[in-house]
Design a protein around this motif. Structure first.
Motif, PDB file in Angstrom:
ATOM      1  N   LEU A  67      26.077  -5.892 -43.846  1.00 50.39           N
ATOM      2  CA  LEU A  67      24.805  -6.519 -43.516  1.00 50.39           C
ATOM      3  C   LEU A  67      23.630  -5.734 -44.079  1.00 50.39           C
ATOM      4  O   LEU A  67      22.591  -6.309 -44.399  1.00 50.39           O
ATOM      5  CB  LEU A  67      24.657  -6.629 -41.991  1.00 50.39           C
ATOM      6  CG  LEU A  67      25.706  -7.468 -41.257  1.00 50.39           C
ATOM      7  CD1 LEU A  67      25.413  -7.477 -39.763  1.00 50.39           C
ATOM      8  CD2 LEU A  67      25.728  -8.888 -41.794  1.00 50.39           C
ATOM      9  N   TYR A  68      23.796  -4.412 -44.189  1.00 53.97           N
ATOM     10  CA  TYR A  68      22.668  -3.580 -44.597  1.00 53.97           C
ATOM     11  C   TYR A  68      22.414  -3.584 -46.097  1.00 53.97           C
ATOM     12  O   TYR A  68      21.304  -3.259 -46.531  1.00 53.97           O
ATOM     13  CB  TYR A  68      22.870  -2.140 -44.114  1.00 53.97           C
ATOM     14  CG  TYR A  68      22.206  -1.885 -42.785  1.00 53.97           C
ATOM     15  CD1 TYR A  68      20.821  -1.842 -42.677  1.00 53.97           C
ATOM     16  CD2 TYR A  68      22.953  -1.689 -41.636  1.00 53.97           C
ATOM     17  CE1 TYR A  68      20.206  -1.620 -41.471  1.00 53.97           C
ATOM     18  CE2 TYR A  68      22.348  -1.471 -40.413  1.00 53.97           C
ATOM     19  CZ  TYR A  68      20.970  -1.435 -40.333  1.00 53.97           C
ATOM     20  OH  TYR A  68      20.368  -1.221 -39.127  1.00 53.97           O
ATOM     21  N   GLY A  74      15.454  -6.709 -40.511  1.00 55.00           N
ATOM     22  CA  GLY A  74      16.693  -6.251 -39.903  1.00 55.00           C
ATOM     23  C   GLY A  74      17.030  -4.807 -40.144  1.00 55.00           C
ATOM     24  O   GLY A  74      18.176  -4.404 -39.930  1.00 55.00           O
ATOM     25  N   PRO A 101      19.880  -5.358 -37.085  1.00 54.44           N
ATOM     26  CA  PRO A 101      20.319  -6.416 -38.006  1.00 54.44           C
ATOM     27  C   PRO A 101      20.068  -7.801 -37.415  1.00 54.44           C
ATOM     28  O   PRO A 101      20.160  -8.003 -36.202  1.00 54.44           O
ATOM     29  CB  PRO A 101      21.818  -6.135 -38.170  1.00 54.44           C
ATOM     30  CG  PRO A 101      21.961  -4.674 -37.880  1.00 54.44           C
ATOM     31  CD  PRO A 101      20.946  -4.368 -36.828  1.00 54.44           C
TER      32      PRO A 101
END
Length: 246
Positions: free
Chosen positions: A57-58, A183, A187
């Motif tokens: 996600l990052y 985020g 997130p």
């Protein structure tokens, strides 16, 4: 070489003479991804995230953060400082018009930010097995729209700030809520419904979701495309209205 190409090359050389600006706009995003990827918990699948890892996600969040750094802490501050020092005023007496300087700055920021994006994607893939975008055209579309929105905001800051230092201060104040909604600290998948809705309406929140959708093999949602275009039109229009060459 055209005048735009020569001026872009000159501005790029001047940019790399500012080590702190170079570090935070070019080097910091890849370094941050390495730091996050070094956390063991971030490399383990999480059922609450649909089996994805936090580092998955990052990666797009860090890419979006790089855009924010270029727009809010690079482009805006440089242009405001040039106006403050009379660089743009003096250029009006030469064949190189101030508008060419604006084009050179935008071109330089775009090229360098794309380079940062490619480095982040390469590190994510090679070091942490983060999958590359399954829908590359959609990823490029999301990236371009997010870049347009953030650069328009950066130009608006440059148009309103009286000095280079004030542009830096305004850009910093805008940077933290912008990347929060993208985020960076929480997130988007972990946000509650209200915060996620606010994030959807922010330029980088919409941008990050578009990049994540493209990575999963989907095209950006119409809402997020409309949000990024809206920020581009509104911020870009206000920047054109209030920008001063001297």
């Amino acid at each position: 070489m055209s005048a735009l190409s020569r001026l872009t090359a000159i501005e790029t050389r001047l940019f790399f003479r500012e080590p702190m600006v170079v570090f935070f706009t070019v080097a910091f995003p890849p370094i941050l991804l390495v730091i996050l990827g070094a956390i063991p918990a971030f490399r383990r699948p999480d059922e609450t995230l649909g089996g994805l890892r936090v580092i998955d996600l990052y990666a797009p969040i860090v890419v979006a953060m790089g855009l924010a750094l270029f727009a809010l802490n690079g482009l805006s501050q440089i242009l405001a400082a040039y106006r403050e020092r009379g660089v743009l005023r003096r250029m009006r007496t030469t064949p190189v018009r101030p508008g060419l300087m604006l084009g050179a700055q935008l071109l330089m920021s775009t090229i360098l930010s794309v380079g940062t994006m490619l480095v982040v994607l390469a590190i994510g893939r090679l070091a942490f097995d983060v999958r590359l975008p399954r829908q590359l055209p959609a990823y490029l579309l999301g990236y371009v729209l997010a870049a347009l929105a953030m650069f328009a905001i950066g130009l608006l800051v440059a148009s309103l700030a009286p000095t280079g230092k004030s542009a830096g201060a305004i850009g910093t104040l805008l940077f933290f809520p912008t990347v929060f909604l993208a985020g960076l600290w929480v997130p988007r998948a972990s946000m509650n419904d209200v915060l996620r809705t606010i994030s959807d309406l922010s330029p980088l929140g919409a941008g990050v979701q578009s990049l994540q959708d493209a990575t999963a093999g989907h095209w950006p949602q119409l809402l997020h495309v409309a949000v990024m275009l809206g920020w581009t039109i509104v911020a870009g229009g206000l920047a054109a209205r209030y920008f001063r060459w001297e």
